[in-house]
Design a protein around this motif. Structure first.
Motif, PDB file in Angstrom:
ATOM      1  N   SER A   1       0.811  -1.218   0.000  1.00  0.00           N
ATOM      2  CA  SER A   1       0.000   0.000   0.000  1.00  0.00           C
ATOM      3  C   SER A   1       0.845   1.268   0.000  1.00  0.00           C
ATOM      4  O   SER A   1       0.449   2.289  -0.568  1.00  0.00           O
ATOM      5  CB  SER A   1      -0.936  -0.001   1.209  1.00  0.00           C
TER       6      SER A   1
ATOM      7  N   ASP B   1      -3.108  -9.097   4.744  1.00  0.00           N
ATOM      8  CA  ASP B   1      -3.162  -7.788   5.387  1.00  0.00           C
ATOM      9  C   ASP B   1      -2.259  -7.793   6.612  1.00  0.00           C
ATOM     10  O   ASP B   1      -2.191  -8.795   7.348  1.00  0.00           O
ATOM     11  CB  ASP B   1      -4.585  -7.450   5.849  1.00  0.00           C
TER      12      ASP B   1
ATOM     13  N   HIS C   1       2.304   4.000   5.247  1.00  0.00           N
ATOM     14  CA  HIS C   1       1.126   3.280   5.720  1.00  0.00           C
ATOM     15  C   HIS C   1       1.065   3.183   7.243  1.00  0.00           C
ATOM     16  O   HIS C   1      -0.031   3.092   7.812  1.00  0.00           O
ATOM     17  CB  HIS C   1       1.094   1.865   5.109  1.00  0.00           C
TER      18      HIS C   1
ATOM     19  N   SER D   1      -3.014  -2.622   5.920  1.00  0.00           N
ATOM     20  CA  SER D   1      -2.155  -2.427   4.755  1.00  0.00           C
ATOM     21  C   SER D   1      -1.946  -3.782   4.093  1.00  0.00           C
ATOM     22  O   SER D   1      -1.544  -4.740   4.750  1.00  0.00           O
ATOM     23  CB  SER D   1      -0.808  -1.838   5.182  1.00  0.00           C
TER      24      SER D   1
ATOM     25  N   TYR E   1      -9.444  -3.164  -5.425  1.00  0.00           N
ATOM     26  CA  TYR E   1      -9.123  -2.938  -4.014  1.00  0.00           C
ATOM     27  C   TYR E   1      -8.131  -1.782  -3.868  1.00  0.00           C
ATOM     28  O   TYR E   1      -8.303  -0.902  -3.005  1.00  0.00           O
ATOM     29  CB  TYR E   1      -8.537  -4.219  -3.422  1.00  0.00           C
ATOM     30  N   ARG E   2      -7.102  -1.768  -4.700  1.00  0.00           N
ATOM     31  CA  ARG E   2      -6.107  -0.697  -4.631  1.00  0.00           C
ATOM     32  C   ARG E   2      -6.732   0.663  -4.978  1.00  0.00           C
ATOM     33  O   ARG E   2      -6.358   1.690  -4.400  1.00  0.00           O
ATOM     34  CB  ARG E   2      -4.951  -0.991  -5.590  1.00  0.00           C
TER      35      ARG E   2
ATOM     36  N   ARG F   1      -9.777   1.640  -4.312  1.00  0.00           N
ATOM     37  CA  ARG F   1     -10.490   2.103  -3.110  1.00  0.00           C
ATOM     38  C   ARG F   1      -9.498   2.579  -2.056  1.00  0.00           C
ATOM     39  O   ARG F   1      -9.718   3.612  -1.399  1.00  0.00           O
ATOM     40  CB  ARG F   1     -11.361   0.975  -2.547  1.00  0.00           C
ATOM     41  N   GLU F   2      -8.416   1.830  -1.881  1.00  0.00           N
ATOM     42  CA  GLU F   2      -7.363   2.219  -0.939  1.00  0.00           C
ATOM     43  C   GLU F   2      -6.798   3.591  -1.280  1.00  0.00           C
ATOM     44  O   GLU F   2      -6.560   4.423  -0.407  1.00  0.00           O
ATOM     45  CB  GLU F   2      -6.220   1.204  -0.980  1.00  0.00           C
ATOM     46  N   TYR F   3      -6.576   3.814  -2.571  1.00  0.00           N
ATOM     47  CA  TYR F   3      -5.974   5.066  -3.034  1.00  0.00           C
ATOM     48  C   TYR F   3      -6.796   6.261  -2.557  1.00  0.00           C
ATOM     49  O   TYR F   3      -6.249   7.251  -2.046  1.00  0.00           O
ATOM     50  CB  TYR F   3      -5.879   5.048  -4.555  1.00  0.00           C
TER      51      TYR F   3
ATOM     52  N   GLN G   1      -8.927   6.434  -0.030  1.00  0.00           N
ATOM     53  CA  GLN G   1      -8.877   6.557   1.425  1.00  0.00           C
ATOM     54  C   GLN G   1      -7.544   7.145   1.888  1.00  0.00           C
ATOM     55  O   GLN G   1      -7.503   8.022   2.753  1.00  0.00           O
ATOM     56  CB  GLN G   1      -9.106   5.182   2.061  1.00  0.00           C
ATOM     57  N   ILE G   2      -6.459   6.655   1.305  1.00  0.00           N
ATOM     58  CA  ILE G   2      -5.132   7.143   1.684  1.00  0.00           C
ATOM     59  C   ILE G   2      -4.980   8.616   1.340  1.00  0.00           C
ATOM     60  O   ILE G   2      -4.460   9.405   2.138  1.00  0.00           O
ATOM     61  CB  ILE G   2      -4.036   6.311   0.989  1.00  0.00           C
TER      62      ILE G   2
END
Length: 338
Positions: free
Chosen positions: A108, A134, A175, A265, A318-319, A321-323, A325-326
């Protein structure tokens, strides 16, 4: 001599049928071999964007070990390329565009560095092969700290967010930093005013905590096990969806404490740009195979990591969505350039 015997026994018609049958059999065998053949890995490298001994290196070496022992990829070596906010490792992978013999740890933090503008690479340009597990960030204080639980710490941060020194490894905005900032933001802390001190490794930040140079440390679970067992530290909260096993069985999650955030992460495997589909398919099969082994499951349990297997398309989603949020958290930290 043999041909003359066949001639007398079968005649010319028999000879023709014999050779036609032989040719058809050979052709069928060749076609069958072509249809069932797959890309065969050669001499390869698993690139790790960190030095030896850490979580990224440990996971990569276990993956390489299982691929070799299961005779899936007999000649795969782990190569450490730390530094440059992971840019050095990405540069090494860029030298092998379209070659599946070269892969890298997918983590991440690559997106963190991209969002912060510390690297000129975009994770979306590379080939996501799989997500594997994770890892979780925990918040720790010394055993003699006045903060007995996470709510004590949150109250202090709300009253004076800049007075406590918080240690993270290995860089501001990574992270681990996000792993503590995200739930604290949800709890109402002004995370942009926190004093965060980066260290080269979590072992260094934990040493600084014990020496009284830090008030709080955020670190992933493998770095806390020994000190927690010895009673040297108190772990106040952990960013997992539910409680972990011993020695973390008495550590509440953020969700349990009324803060609905799970700042995990994910780690996986990343391929080079323009990786051919036939190579990607072989890698997916290999990783799915080792992810189902008891050795891999035991390895994850030992490190208090949670299995999270996703294939290429699910990993890309998934990445993405993570992007988002981060980026939101890093913006709130005041680290994203306008």
């Amino acid at each position: 001599m043999s041909l003359n015997i066949r001639t007398r026994r079968f005649g010319k018609t028999g000879i023709c049928l014999f050779f036609v049958s032989a040719l058809m059999t050979a052709g069928a065998g060749h076609a069958q071999q072509t249809d069932t053949s797959k890309w065969q890995p050669g001499k390869g490298e698993f690139i790790v964007p960190a030095g030896p001994g850490g979580a990224l290196d440990t996971a990569a070496r276990m993956i390489s070990h299982l691929l070799q022992t299961k005779n899936l990829y007999p000649n795969l070596v782990v190569v450490n390329n730390p530094g440059g906010n992971m840019a050095i490792a990405l540069n090494a992978l860029d030298k092998h565009k379209g070659d599946g013999n070269y892969v890298m740890t997918s983590v991440s933090s690559l997106m963190n560095q991209e969002i912060l503008g510390k690297i000129q690479h975009k994770l979306s340009d590379y080939t996501e092969i799989a997500t594997l597990f994770d890892e979780y960030v925990a918040v720790a204080v010394r055993a003699d700290s006045p903060y007995k639980n996470i709510h004590d710490l949150i109250a202090k941060f709300k009253a004076s967010p800049g007075t406590l020194n918080v240690g993270v490894a290995t860089s501001i905005g990574n992270h681990i930093h996000v792993g503590i900032a995200s739930p604290l933001k949800k709890a109402g802390v002004d995370i942009s005013k926190m004093t965060v001190v980066p260290y080269k490794s979590s072992s260094e930040s934990m040493t600084a905590l014990q020496g009284g140079h830090l008030d709080v440390v955020a670190a992933t679970t493998p770095n806390l096990i020994g000190l927690l067992k010895s009673g040297a530290i108190r772990v106040l909260a952990i960013g997992a969806p539910d409680r972990l096993s011993s020695p973390f069985e008495n550590v509440p999650t953020w969700v349990e404490e009324g803060i609905d955030v799970v700042p995990s992460s994910a780690q996986g495997v990343l391929g080079p740009k323009d990786m051919p589909k036939e190579q990607l398919d072989v890698w997916v099969d290999m990783l799915a195979t080792i992810a189902a082994t008891e050795e891999w499951k035991a390895f994850l349990a030992k490190n208090h990591w949670r299995e999270h297997y996703l294939g290429p398309e699910d990993t890309r989603q998934y990445r993405a969505r993570e992007y988002k949020q981060i980026r939101t958290v890093l913006t709130d930290l005041g680290l994203v350039k306008k």
